[in-house]
Motif scaffolding. Sequence first.
Motif, PDB file in Angstrom:
ATOM      1  N   ARG A 315      29.890  43.650  10.349  1.00 58.48           N
ATOM      2  CA  ARG A 315      29.790  42.540  11.309  1.00 58.48           C
ATOM      3  C   ARG A 315      29.987  41.232  10.593  1.00 58.48           C
ATOM      4  NH1 ARG A 315      26.518  43.391  16.557  1.00 58.48           N
ATOM      5  NH2 ARG A 315      26.893  41.208  16.888  1.00 58.48           N
ATOM      6  N   LYS A 316      29.332  41.141   9.418  1.00 60.24           N
ATOM      7  CA  LYS A 316      29.403  39.903   8.665  1.00 60.24           C
ATOM      8  C   LYS A 316      30.796  39.695   8.128  1.00 60.24           C
ATOM      9  CE  LYS A 316      26.496  37.314   5.795  1.00 60.24           C
ATOM     10  NZ  LYS A 316      25.223  36.935   5.316  1.00 60.24           N
ATOM     11  N   ALA A 319      32.901  38.787  10.981  1.00 63.22           N
ATOM     12  CA  ALA A 319      32.244  37.948  11.978  1.00 63.22           C
ATOM     13  C   ALA A 319      33.116  36.755  12.358  1.00 63.22           C
ATOM     14  CB  ALA A 319      30.914  37.459  11.435  1.00 63.22           C
ATOM     15  N   GLU A 320      33.054  36.419  13.606  1.00 62.68           N
ATOM     16  CA  GLU A 320      33.805  35.273  14.091  1.00 62.68           C
ATOM     17  C   GLU A 320      32.894  34.419  14.955  1.00 62.68           C
ATOM     18  OE1 GLU A 320      37.280  36.621  16.189  1.00 62.68           O
ATOM     19  OE2 GLU A 320      37.501  38.255  14.769  1.00 62.68           O
ATOM     20  N   ARG A 411      35.646  31.307  12.255  1.00 68.75           N
ATOM     21  CA  ARG A 411      34.457  31.947  11.688  1.00 68.75           C
ATOM     22  C   ARG A 411      33.477  30.836  11.379  1.00 68.75           C
ATOM     23  NH1 ARG A 411      34.804  35.538   6.839  1.00 68.75           N
ATOM     24  NH2 ARG A 411      33.541  36.964   8.053  1.00 68.75           N
TER      25      ARG A 411
END
Length: 680
Positions: A315-316, A319-320, A411
């Motif tokens: 996810r990291k 990640a956006e 991001r």
Amino acid sequence: MAQRLHLLLSIIFFANLIRFSSQQDLSFVYNGFNQVPHADLHLDGVARIQLPGGLLQLTDATTQKMGHAFFNRPFDFGSASSQSFWTHFVCALVPKPGADGGHGIAFVLSSSMDLTQADPTQYLGLFNISTNGSPSSQILAIELDTVESAEFDDIDKNHVGIDENNLHSVVSATASYYSDSEGTNKSLTLLSGDPIQVWIDYEDNLLNVTLAPLRNQKPSKPLLSRNVNLTSVFPDGKAFVGFSAATGSLISYQYILGWSFSTSRGSLQNLDISKLPTVPRPKIPKKTSPLLVILLVILAVLVIAVLVGVCVYKRKKYAEVKEPWEKPYGPLRYTYKSLYKATGGFKRDGRLGKGGFGEVYKGTMPLVGDIAVKRLSHDAEQGMKQFVAEVVTMGSLQHKNLVPLLGYCRRKGELLLVSKYMEGGSVDQYLFQDDRPPLSWSQRLAILRDIASALCHLHTGASQVVLHRDIKASNVMLNGNLQGFLGDFGMARFDDRGANLSATAAVGTIGYMALELTSSGTSTRTDVYAFGAFMLEVTCGRRPFDPEMPVEKRHLVKWVVECWKRGSLVDAIDRRLGGKFIPGEVEMVLKLGLLCTSIVPDSRPSMEQVVQYINRHQMLPDLYPNTPGIGVSTPVLMGVPSLAITSTSGISSASPPSVSSSPANNSMFISHTIMYGDGR
Ligand SMILES: *[C@@H]1O[C@H](CO)[C@@H](O)[C@H](O)[C@H]1NC(C)=O
Ligand SMILES: *[C@@H]1O[C@H](CO)[C@@H](O)[C@H](O)[C@H]1NC(C)=O
Ligand SMILES: *[C@@H]1O[C@H](CO)[C@@H](O)[C@H](O)[C@H]1NC(C)=O
Ligand SMILES: *[C@@H]1O[C@H](CO)[C@@H](O)[C@H](O)[C@H]1NC(C)=O
């Protein structure tokens, strides 16, 4: 009819299996207990015959129970000349899973079939506290004992003993058997659940007890061999034969599978092992030790932690930042994951360049082809909405000389802009790097025309004016055919040093920045100024500001006018052209460059006019070396500390304050300058 047939068969069986060769002779065989009329068996307690298998179950796995099974006719040995009997049986003691089993099975000779007054547990269903040890009990038993009872001096909890009216065995031994093939004794576990063969032979006052596992031959040596005087135990000369078994608080399933008995050796019938019933084995519930449970729990926790970690990491990693206002730009928005994959994880060797705004990576996307991804770091979130809106606007700006902007991705702390990859590189590489061939004059003029047209489109083509803000040679890209493309428009707005985005007043690159930037901010006029500087740069093959040059040549605009004053404007031409150029065109371009870089904003032409002039659709207005405003070197930078300067190479070492040597014919000139840049 069927009933009669059954009766007949039963009688034949019966006659066959129980034979009385003389009055005293008794002989029978049970290959499982469903094969003969079991009316011959006397059962009590919990003993029962399991059908259809024919297993004789003496005890089930309930506590404090006993079961008896006797052949219901006594064995009469009183008048016999020689007393003897022979028996062979198969038993199985099956522990209840997870529990120690008890108490055991005994082969019994008893003057009475009624042992209901006896006790279970350690008494094995043979005696009670008052009858144990009393000669009046008239019981001879061979016990297979699976509990060590201290009160009877048991040797262990896996022994065989001979009991004469007393559970204190006259002789006992740990269960084992003699292996004739190996010549050694082998241990045997009574309570294994496996069927065990037992032979009890009595002749000439000698009682032998022999054990062996199911498939073995009878061992040649008995486990127990003991003198027993049957007459002294049974003064009446009569005894019933059978089995007794008991449970206590320790329980096991105790079975007899088959039994053969005879009072003469010759009449003993063989047991048919293949016909014996099978022994049910209770399902063993998985014994989970607390340690194992703890280990499993730890393992589970670890697995979950790793999974969660991987999820969080993914996810990291991808990640956006997405906000509702971006919805209309959906098609232009790229996922970070797709860009990550396109650029091979932003690998170093895919990096095209590194500038003040961020880094540019080359990538490949299916359907799209080669792309350039610019990663811009940013802290300011407030200006983002407006900025993305502009990016999207620019993305929708279509012009044959604008580098197509394909989309963006947001991001946290980062903005990624995706544009088409230009295989030709940037113009400054051709002007200043020796590894590229010099551009010819016609190529240079074509590029200038391309860029003028693109910039004009930005200024006038859209519903709102779009400023480029950072026109310079390194932002002019070439395709494989050396056609010019204006790239990176609007970028200068984006300041990675966290300056207020609304204060877009003075961003740009030294040498391309108009003087009025600090006072009145960016406008189409400042773009025109930068384009003018670019025109001069391309024509002269020199940077607009080059600190490494001698003072008089450092500022390109000033030097061009100096050349003009000294006699010929065309002298300023790039030496690398080797004299191959059209002087009229060069003169026109240089004059237009000077006009565009006029220090007086209103004197500069608009981009529409520039396009007219450069394409020779319109004549340039008259211009002379002494026309006010032209050829004036703007100070490199005014002494405004907060001013944000951006350039592809960022801010480098600051030169000491210098006093400009420019002519004092212009009142707008600021003599005290501080240089922050290297002019690139
Ligand atoms: C023991 O068994 C005998 C018969 O075998 C019976 O008469 C007697 O009452 C029993 N004693 C106890 C204490 O159960
Ligand atoms: C009992 O065992 C002894 C010793 O092995 C043997 O000599 C004897 O013949 C056996 N008796 C019977 C009845 O099998
Ligand atoms: C085997 O067991 C019997 C009876 O317990 C014992 O007499 C004999 O000595 C043992 N033989 C060996 C070889 O251990
Ligand atoms: C067996 O016991 C009876 C009665 O106690 C006795 O008369 C007989 O002699 C004994 N037999 C042997 C061989 O010891």
